[in-house]
Write a protein that holds these residues in place. Sequence first.
Motif, PDB file in Angstrom:
ATOM      1  N   UNK A  28       0.822  -1.215   0.000  1.00 38.75           N
ATOM      2  CA  UNK A  28       0.000   0.000   0.000  1.00 38.75           C
ATOM      3  C   UNK A  28       0.858   1.268   0.000  1.00 38.75           C
ATOM      4  N   UNK A  29       2.152   1.131  -0.261  1.00 42.08           N
ATOM      5  CA  UNK A  29       3.029   2.295  -0.300  1.00 42.08           C
ATOM      6  C   UNK A  29       3.537   2.743   1.052  1.00 42.08           C
ATOM      7  N   UNK A  30       3.190   1.993   2.101  1.00 40.40           N
ATOM      8  CA  UNK A  30       3.610   2.365   3.454  1.00 40.40           C
ATOM      9  C   UNK A  30       5.123   2.241   3.602  1.00 40.40           C
ATOM     10  N   UNK A  31       5.672   1.121   3.156  1.00 40.86           N
ATOM     11  CA  UNK A  31       7.109   0.901   3.281  1.00 40.86           C
ATOM     12  C   UNK A  31       7.918   1.965   2.554  1.00 40.86           C
ATOM     13  N   UNK A  32       7.442   2.364   1.386  1.00 44.84           N
ATOM     14  CA  UNK A  32       8.158   3.380   0.604  1.00 44.84           C
ATOM     15  C   UNK A  32       8.170   4.717   1.329  1.00 44.84           C
ATOM     16  N   UNK A  33       7.014   5.122   1.863  1.00 48.75           N
ATOM     17  CA  UNK A  33       6.976   6.402   2.573  1.00 48.75           C
ATOM     18  C   UNK A  33       7.845   6.350   3.829  1.00 48.75           C
TER      19      UNK A  33
ATOM     20  N   UNK B 198      13.470   0.713  -6.630  1.00 42.07           N
ATOM     21  CA  UNK B 198      12.643   1.812  -7.124  1.00 42.07           C
ATOM     22  C   UNK B 198      13.061   3.143  -6.482  1.00 42.07           C
ATOM     23  N   UNK B 199      13.663   3.065  -5.288  1.00 41.66           N
ATOM     24  CA  UNK B 199      14.165   4.258  -4.614  1.00 41.66           C
ATOM     25  C   UNK B 199      15.614   4.547  -5.009  1.00 41.66           C
ATOM     26  N   UNK B 200      16.071   3.873  -6.076  1.00 40.46           N
ATOM     27  CA  UNK B 200      17.372   4.118  -6.703  1.00 40.46           C
ATOM     28  C   UNK B 200      18.561   3.537  -5.926  1.00 40.46           C
ATOM     29  N   UNK B 201      18.295   2.592  -5.029  1.00 50.70           N
ATOM     30  CA  UNK B 201      19.386   1.829  -4.432  1.00 50.70           C
ATOM     31  C   UNK B 201      19.959   0.902  -5.502  1.00 50.70           C
TER      32      UNK B 201
ATOM     33  N   UNK C 248      26.242 -17.274   1.074  1.00 49.67           N
ATOM     34  CA  UNK C 248      26.257 -18.029   2.331  1.00 49.67           C
ATOM     35  C   UNK C 248      25.066 -17.632   3.203  1.00 49.67           C
ATOM     36  N   UNK C 249      24.884 -16.316   3.385  1.00 51.01           N
ATOM     37  CA  UNK C 249      23.787 -15.819   4.210  1.00 51.01           C
ATOM     38  C   UNK C 249      22.530 -15.528   3.387  1.00 51.01           C
ATOM     39  N   UNK C 250      22.630 -15.763   2.066  1.00 53.03           N
ATOM     40  CA  UNK C 250      21.506 -15.567   1.157  1.00 53.03           C
ATOM     41  C   UNK C 250      20.896 -14.177   1.298  1.00 53.03           C
ATOM     42  N   UNK C 251      21.742 -13.161   1.156  1.00 48.89           N
ATOM     43  CA  UNK C 251      21.254 -11.791   1.213  1.00 48.89           C
ATOM     44  C   UNK C 251      21.993 -10.916   0.208  1.00 48.89           C
ATOM     45  N   UNK C 252      21.315  -9.873  -0.209  1.00 52.33           N
ATOM     46  CA  UNK C 252      21.880  -8.902  -1.132  1.00 52.33           C
ATOM     47  C   UNK C 252      22.034  -7.583  -0.391  1.00 52.33           C
ATOM     48  N   UNK C 253      23.118  -6.866  -0.650  1.00 48.97           N
ATOM     49  CA  UNK C 253      23.330  -5.543  -0.085  1.00 48.97           C
ATOM     50  C   UNK C 253      23.101  -4.503  -1.165  1.00 48.97           C
ATOM     51  N   UNK C 254      22.164  -3.599  -0.904  1.00 49.65           N
ATOM     52  CA  UNK C 254      21.866  -2.491  -1.805  1.00 49.65           C
ATOM     53  C   UNK C 254      22.362  -1.197  -1.172  1.00 49.65           C
ATOM     54  N   UNK C 255      22.820  -0.252  -1.980  1.00 49.75           N
ATOM     55  CA  UNK C 255      23.393   0.979  -1.455  1.00 49.75           C
ATOM     56  C   UNK C 255      22.876   2.197  -2.213  1.00 49.75           C
ATOM     57  N   UNK C 256      22.823   3.313  -1.504  1.00 50.86           N
ATOM     58  CA  UNK C 256      22.504   4.598  -2.121  1.00 50.86           C
ATOM     59  C   UNK C 256      23.359   5.676  -1.458  1.00 50.86           C
ATOM     60  N   UNK C 257      24.135   6.382  -2.264  1.00 46.02           N
ATOM     61  CA  UNK C 257      24.919   7.515  -1.771  1.00 46.02           C
ATOM     62  C   UNK C 257      24.099   8.787  -1.948  1.00 46.02           C
ATOM     63  N   UNK C 258      23.976   9.545  -0.873  1.00 45.62           N
ATOM     64  CA  UNK C 258      23.163  10.759  -0.902  1.00 45.62           C
ATOM     65  C   UNK C 258      24.075  11.941  -1.228  1.00 45.62           C
ATOM     66  N   UNK C 259      24.281  12.163  -2.518  1.00 44.82           N
ATOM     67  CA  UNK C 259      25.074  13.323  -2.930  1.00 44.82           C
ATOM     68  C   UNK C 259      24.150  14.530  -3.057  1.00 44.82           C
ATOM     69  N   UNK C 260      24.648  15.617  -3.590  1.00 45.85           N
ATOM     70  CA  UNK C 260      23.875  16.856  -3.634  1.00 45.85           C
ATOM     71  C   UNK C 260      22.532  16.741  -4.304  1.00 45.85           C
ATOM     72  N   UNK C 261      22.504  16.172  -5.518  1.00 47.43           N
ATOM     73  CA  UNK C 261      21.253  16.103  -6.266  1.00 47.43           C
ATOM     74  C   UNK C 261      20.271  15.114  -5.642  1.00 47.43           C
ATOM     75  N   UNK C 262      20.786  13.971  -5.196  1.00 45.93           N
ATOM     76  CA  UNK C 262      19.926  12.965  -4.561  1.00 45.93           C
ATOM     77  C   UNK C 262      19.345  13.521  -3.266  1.00 45.93           C
ATOM     78  N   UNK C 263      20.199  14.170  -2.476  1.00 43.49           N
ATOM     79  CA  UNK C 263      19.742  14.732  -1.213  1.00 43.49           C
ATOM     80  C   UNK C 263      18.708  15.818  -1.397  1.00 43.49           C
ATOM     81  N   UNK C 264      18.929  16.684  -2.369  1.00 46.55           N
ATOM     82  CA  UNK C 264      17.989  17.779  -2.625  1.00 46.55           C
ATOM     83  C   UNK C 264      16.630  17.253  -3.055  1.00 46.55           C
ATOM     84  N   UNK C 265      16.634  16.258  -3.959  1.00 50.11           N
ATOM     85  CA  UNK C 265      15.367  15.694  -4.422  1.00 50.11           C
ATOM     86  C   UNK C 265      14.637  14.992  -3.286  1.00 50.11           C
TER      87      UNK C 265
END
Length: 210
Positions: free
Chosen positions: A116-121, A156-159, A167-184
Motif C-alpha cells: 500500500x506504499x507504506x514501506x516506501x513512505x 525503485x528508490x534508486x538503491x 552463504x547468508x543468502x542476502x543482497x546488499x543495496x546501497x545509495x549515496x546521498x550526494x547533492x542532487x539525490x539529497x535535494x530531491x
Amino acid sequence: MRINENTLLEGNKVALVPYNAEHVPRYHEWMKSPELQQLTASEPLTLDQEYSMQKSWRDDEDKCTFIILDKQQWAASGAEDEQCMVGDVNLFLTDPTDPTLAELEVMIAEPSYRGRGVGKEVTRMMMCYGVTKLGIKKFQAKIGLDNDVSISMFKKLHFQEASVCRVFREVTLELTVDGSVGSKLLDDMCYVKERDYRQTRSNRTELVSH
C-alpha cells in the motif's frame, strides 16, 4: 539512540514515534511469527528479553528506531499507540570509522499494510531524518534474496546492488546521498512534519477525556 526519544514524524500514511516500553508487548507478538523472524534474520525472544532489547536500542548510540503507526487511525480515534502499530524502522551505524554510513531496515509487520506504499513512505522519511539529523551520506539495505518485494522497493528508490552473499543468502543495496539525490529527497518529503511527541500525546489525551 536518544536523539529521537521525543520526536514524532507525521507523513501522509504513517506517523513515526520513538520505540517505548508500552510498544513492547505488541512488538513481541509480531516477532513470534516465523515469517518475520526469517525476513529480519531474528531469533525469538522472551518478553523480558524484548523489554531489555527495547531499552538497549533506546540507549545505544549506534541505533535509531521508530515505531510505525497508521496515521489516520492514530489521529482520528485517539487510540493508544499499540492499537495503531504497523511495524518499525531502524538505522544502524555499522562502521565505527564512518559515522556517515547507516544500514536501513524497515519491517511492515501487519500483512494488511503491505503493498500500500507504506514501506516506501517510511523508508524515505527515515532517510530524510538520517540525512538531516544524523549526517548520514550513504545508506545500505541488507535483504534476503527471497524477499523480492523489499528488493524491488529499494531499487525503485534508486538503491543499487553492491554485493550478494550466497552463504547468508542476502543482497546488499546501497545509495549515496550526494547533492542532487539529497535535494530531491528533501524536496519530495517536505510535507513531513516533525512534532514534540510528548506534547502531542498529552494534547490527544486531553481531547479524548473531554
